[in-house]
Enzyme design. Sequence first.
Site, PDB file in Angstrom:
ATOM      1  N   CYS A 194       1.952  -3.112   3.959  1.00 17.73           N
ATOM      2  CA  CYS A 194       1.777  -1.662   3.923  1.00 17.73           C
ATOM      3  C   CYS A 194       3.127  -0.973   3.749  1.00 17.73           C
ATOM      4  O   CYS A 194       4.111  -1.316   4.417  1.00 17.73           O
ATOM      5  CB  CYS A 194       1.100  -1.184   5.205  1.00 17.73           C
ATOM      6  SG  CYS A 194       1.004   0.617   5.344  1.00 17.73           S
ATOM      7  N   ASP A 201      -1.183  -6.916   4.095  1.00 11.41           N
ATOM      8  CA  ASP A 201      -2.375  -6.614   3.305  1.00 11.41           C
ATOM      9  C   ASP A 201      -2.755  -7.883   2.548  1.00 11.41           C
ATOM     10  O   ASP A 201      -1.974  -8.376   1.728  1.00 11.41           O
ATOM     11  CB  ASP A 201      -2.102  -5.483   2.304  1.00 11.41           C
ATOM     12  CG  ASP A 201      -1.838  -4.151   2.986  1.00 11.41           C
ATOM     13  OD1 ASP A 201      -2.444  -3.896   4.038  1.00 11.41           O
ATOM     14  OD2 ASP A 201      -1.020  -3.368   2.458  1.00 11.41           O
TER      15      ASP A 201
END
Length: 286
Positions: A194, A201
Amino acid sequence: MTQNHDPYSDAKELAGLTLGKATDYQAEYDASLLQGVPRSLNRNAINLTAESLPFHGADIWTAYELSWLNAKGKPMVAIADIQLSHASQNLIESKSFKLYLNSFNQTKFDNLDAVQKTLVKDLSECAQGDVTVKIIEPKSFGIQRVVELPGTCIDDLDIEVSDYDFNPEYLENSTDEKQIVAETLNSNLLKSNCLITSQPDWGSVMIRYQGPKIDREKLLRYLISFRQHNEFHEQCVERIFVDLKHYCHCAKLTVYARYTRRGGLDINPYRSDFEHPGESHRLARQ
């Protein structure tokens, strides 16, 4: 080694985001909770302008935790499939999207159509672009499919990896100009972080292309190099698209990533210069 310049460190557009900050959850409808991030922040860094984008497509969202009250106060639940045009001025920041959806929880709506129209109106205004919303009721949950990405998975290639810093130069000299192919490849090893919180992620990515044959080991090294890279999902996919076009000279190209969900939402960016997204079906990890 290519140095990874950070185009976001002084971006005032990111300073006011709720992402990464302690937040009070609101249970009554509030469209102002939505926050947009200009797509130009990333596109400027990879030399793209809104007037000359090399792709079309959408940010395909799945909202698994949509709930509201009907006219009699009875709780309702549904899943929402949302497509946000690639041409919108802003992408929608995911934590603000979650907070916005939570604000439906104790709010009465007359019917399903009112919920759908509210979502379209608010998301379109935040994104400054076209948005479509399909609401899936519980009676249709049983027919929702879990699929695999199409194509040949390149993850079983027996490569040794010691560098996890983003480096597009892994794609340099990665094609055989004498072999012109049309093929679809995929990988489940995509990981980025992120932009704001550095939380991991996790994603899977499909690459469909026509053009000089791409060396699969070099492609896999390139995808693995996103492992420590901080950008939003949508930005990573556009970066992959631009790099493949630049280094691999693809005549036709689609890049489609499906990321695991966070806060009841998954984000699945789709970019192509020759085809359009079909039905959205989740992967096993989603």
